[in-house]
Write a protein that holds these residues in place. Structure first.
Motif, PDB file in Angstrom:
ATOM      1  N   ASP A 107       0.259   1.343  -4.360  1.00 38.35           N
ATOM      2  CA  ASP A 107      -1.278   0.994  -3.739  1.00 38.35           C
ATOM      3  C   ASP A 107      -2.166   1.933  -5.369  1.00 38.35           C
ATOM      4  O   ASP A 107      -1.832   2.943  -6.309  1.00 38.35           O
ATOM      5  CB  ASP A 107      -2.307   2.259  -3.012  1.00 38.35           C
TER       6      ASP A 107
ATOM      7  N   GLU B 272      -0.558  -3.001  -7.543  1.00 38.47           N
ATOM      8  CA  GLU B 272      -1.195  -3.539  -7.654  1.00 38.47           C
ATOM      9  C   GLU B 272      -3.082  -2.675  -7.971  1.00 38.47           C
ATOM     10  O   GLU B 272      -2.659  -1.610  -7.976  1.00 38.47           O
ATOM     11  CB  GLU B 272      -2.198  -3.711  -6.159  1.00 38.47           C
TER      12      GLU B 272
ATOM     13  N   ASP C  83       0.643  -1.440   0.326  1.00 35.13           N
ATOM     14  CA  ASP C  83       0.193  -0.390   0.208  1.00 35.13           C
ATOM     15  C   ASP C  83       0.884   1.456  -0.390  1.00 35.13           C
ATOM     16  O   ASP C  83       0.758   1.961   0.425  1.00 35.13           O
ATOM     17  CB  ASP C  83      -0.655   0.113   1.398  1.00 35.13           C
TER      18      ASP C  83
HETATM   19 CA    CA Z   1      -4.080  -1.974  -0.918  1.00 30.75          CA
END
Ligand code: CA
Ligand code: C2E
Ligand code: CA
Ligand code: CA
Length: 284
Positions: free
Chosen positions: A204, A241, A182
């Motif tokens: 993130d 991601e 993240d």
């Molecule tokens: Ca995440």
């Protein structure tokens, strides 16, 4: 949570279901759930952007609750953290994921040695036997440390001093890959990155939403460009991601990100599917 036909599950949005399920209800049955074998793991492929090959997968835990059906981690990990169950649950995830990585690697038809990524909670970082247990799990599975990546969120590490970082540094020294999960959501001081024993930044998905469709948001492009350049200066690789479109994947590849994960490639699924995906790209 709802079953989406066959044995595929859609893990429901935390917001939609979690409020409906009484918190005390989950708290009561969480401790027994591990003994009852109610947890299972889905694997989501990690894809090398340069050539589209599957390199490994992130292990994502789910709870098949006898009454509520499949619950996503957002619905029970916070509870597991506040009750301390996260330590045995996290240990189980690690053991299971290591066993799975061994199985992929034992399969001669698998074209590449697949790696596995496992999420670590802050409570696990503070758990005194983390290093010893992780080493034991790798030994038992016959897995070299570099086959494992541990993902730690940026927010869990903000403010950590050298003492608190020691277990991660020991694991990194053994060859375990450490990813800062993240990344970009924790507002850490960027110079702080130099002190962390991490080898990967996991950007993130909020940063790449603006690249889903053409034309890409020029500000998002600049930000990602800056992060990639910073990461490479520090000798870190970048995983992104939440990649949902081919347009996004193209942008990220051109911007120099190494690895991608997201629905564009595959949703989290059973371990056999990862094997099939890695075979498919070997033959294409
Ligand atoms: Ca995440
Ligand atoms: P995370 O580590 O950031 O994991 C990625 C989350 O993004 C996963 O949600 C995944 O299903 C979702 N995702 C993947 N690709 C896409 C995409 O293209 N678009 C969108 N919108 N979402 C995507 P999931 O499985 O619900 O997991 C949520 C969080 O729960 C994880 O976030 C992780 O922090 C935590 N978690 C999962 N498994 C474990 C575990 O074994 N231990 C610990 N401590 N935490 C875990
Ligand atoms: Ca993660
Ligand atoms: Ca993440």
């Amino acid at each position: 949570a709802k079953a989406a036909g066959g044995n595929r599950y859609e893990v429901a949005d935390a917001d939609s279901d979690a409020r409906a399920i009484a918190r005390h209800d989950l708290t009561n049955c969480l401790p027994g759930a591990l003994d009852n074998g109610e947890f299972f793991i889905e694997y989501q492929p990690l894809v090398r952007l340069a050539d589209g090959t599957v390199r490994g997968a992130e292990a994502l835990v789910r709870w098949l609750h006898p009454v509520h059906g499949v619950l996503g981690p957002d619905q029970f990990i916070p509870l597991a953290e506040s009750t301390g169950l996260i330590v045995p649950l996290g240990r189980w995830v690690l053991e299971e994921a290591a066993r799975q990585a061994r199985a992929w690697r034992n399969d001669d038809s698998c074209p590449l040695p697949l790696r596995v990524n496992v999420n670590l909670s802050p409570a696990q970082l503070r758990y005194p036997s983390l290093v010893a247990e992780t080493v034991a799990v790798l030994d038992n599975a016959g897995l070299e440390p570099s086959a494992l990546c541990l993902e730690v969120t940026e927010s869990a590490l903000i403010g950590a001093d050298e003492e608190e970082l020691r277990p991660l540094r020991q694991l990194a020294d053994l060859g375990v890959d450490i990813a800062l999960d993240d990344f970009g959501t924790g507002y850490s001081n960027l110079s702080y990155l130099r002190r962390l024993p991490v080898s990967t930044l996991k950007l993130d998905r909020s940063f790449t939403r603006g690249m889903q469709c053409a034309p890409a948001d020029p500000v998002d492009v600049k930000i990602v460009e800056g992060i990639v350049s910073l990461a490479h200066t520090l000798d870190l690789s970048v995983t992104v991601e939440g990649v949902e479109t081919g347009t996004q994947a193209d942008h990220l590849r051109i911007l120099g990100c190494e690895t991608a994960q997201g629905w564009y490639y595959a949703r989290p699924g059973p371990p056999e599917r990862l094997h099939a995906l890695s075979l498919a790209d070997a033959s294409s």
